[in-house]
Design an enzyme around this catalytic site. Structure first.
Site, PDB file in Angstrom:
ATOM      1  N   THR A 120       0.999  -1.290   0.022  1.00 37.16           N
ATOM      2  CA  THR A 120      -0.033   0.237   0.004  1.00 37.16           C
ATOM      3  C   THR A 120       0.643   1.032   0.192  1.00 37.16           C
ATOM      4  OG1 THR A 120      -0.175  -0.192   2.546  1.00 37.16           O
ATOM      5  CG2 THR A 120      -1.754  -1.302   1.186  1.00 37.16           C
ATOM      6  N   ASP A 207      -1.395   4.025   8.207  1.00 38.63           N
ATOM      7  CA  ASP A 207      -1.624   2.662   9.044  1.00 38.63           C
ATOM      8  C   ASP A 207      -3.067   2.092   9.084  1.00 38.63           C
ATOM      9  OD1 ASP A 207       1.097   2.817  10.128  1.00 38.63           O
ATOM     10  OD2 ASP A 207       0.424   4.531  11.078  1.00 38.63           O
TER      11      ASP A 207
END
Length: 284
Positions: A120, A207
């Site tokens: 990601t 996150d």
């Protein structure tokens, strides 16, 4: 335990507060310390995992040790999925900058990404990993193909400076997932998502995105569109609640402080577990 996952957390950094503040204190875990923790798990035979998720890391030796551990865990469980958020830097006002030591880049490029199943990166990190600049959506798709060729079957560029078809008030993200069809052929699904920009700087959104994507790809392993819609919609709800609370605390016309902009995770529990879909992904 959230969304049915039991988690063993290892802090790659043990900081007094996140780096959005003017000052922070604490320690960075190195490879020897990580090895000691992992040895403890092995000695008790509790090193059985379905997923590994890694994010912010500042130590080169720690990152290399993560690769060794993931490879060992995959030998025990070939179905294990490794989700990597290759946290290295970001773009501000069109200029990219790294906020981890430069020597982490070759470790990510040569060792980490090849063993990852899902990555990601933001646009800047995707450019660092491939050595290719992204100025158009087509170039972003080519970069994701390059990242696929390095190993991961799922690549999501979590944020970009590309102009959204919906205008400059929207942040654009792109995703690409390779799956094996019943006849053995490889099928690639590509999507685009647009989320309304929020006029604030948050820390921890990457996150949260990576964790949400892990959870929703677990629930929808062969449908990146649905997994990303739930991920980005949950992000939207968390950020909207956070900025609303921050502005209420800071007062009219006053810029919220880093403390006031701490993500309202607990207050957003329902939105995280069952997000109302407010961001629709476009299949490309």
């Amino acid at each position: 335990m959230v969304l049915g996952f039991e988690v063993d957390a290892v802090n790659s950094v043990q900081f007094s507060n996140h780096t959005g503040y003017s000052h922070w204190k604490g320690q960075v875990l190195n490879s020897d310390e990580l090895q000691e923790l992992y040895d403890g798990l092995k000695l008790n035979s509790v090193n059985q995992y379905d997923y590994v998720l890694t994010g912010y890391t500042r130590d080169k030796s720690f990152l290399a040790m993560v690769v060794d551990i993931v490879q060992e865990l995959k030998q025990q469980n070939p179905r294990l999925v490794y989700v990597c958020d290759p946290v290295m830097g970001d773009q501000r006002n069109g200029e990219g900058a790294m906020y981890v030591p430069d020597d982490l880049l070759p470790v990510y490029r040569e060792k980490v990404v090849p063993v990852a199943d899902i990555i990601t990166p933001n646009q800047f990190e995707a450019e660092l990993l491939t050595g290719r600049k992204i100025q158009t959506q087509e170039e972003a798709l080519e970069v994701m193909d390059m990242l696929h060729s390095m190993g991961p079957d799922t690549v999501v560029i979590t944020s970009s400076d590309l102009l959204s078809p919906r205008g400059s008030d929207y942040l654009m993200a792109l995703g690409s997932q390779r799956t094996r069809a019943p006849d053995g052929s490889m099928v690639t699904q590509r999507i685009r998502m647009e989320m309304h920009k929020v006029d604030a700087v948050f820390v921890g959104t990457g996150d949260l995105f990576a964790a949400m994507l892990l959870a929703w790809t677990h629930k929808h392993p062969n449908n990146l569109k649905v997994a990303c819609e739930k991920t980005v919609s949950a992000m939207h709800h968390v950020l909207q609640r956070t900025i609303k609370c921050a502005k209420a605390k800071s007062g009219e016309g006053v810029k919220p402080s880093p403390a006031q902009l701490e993500l309202r995770m607990v207050q957003s529990k329902k939105d995280i577990e069952s997000p109302e879909i407010v961001v629709q992904a476009t299949v490309l």
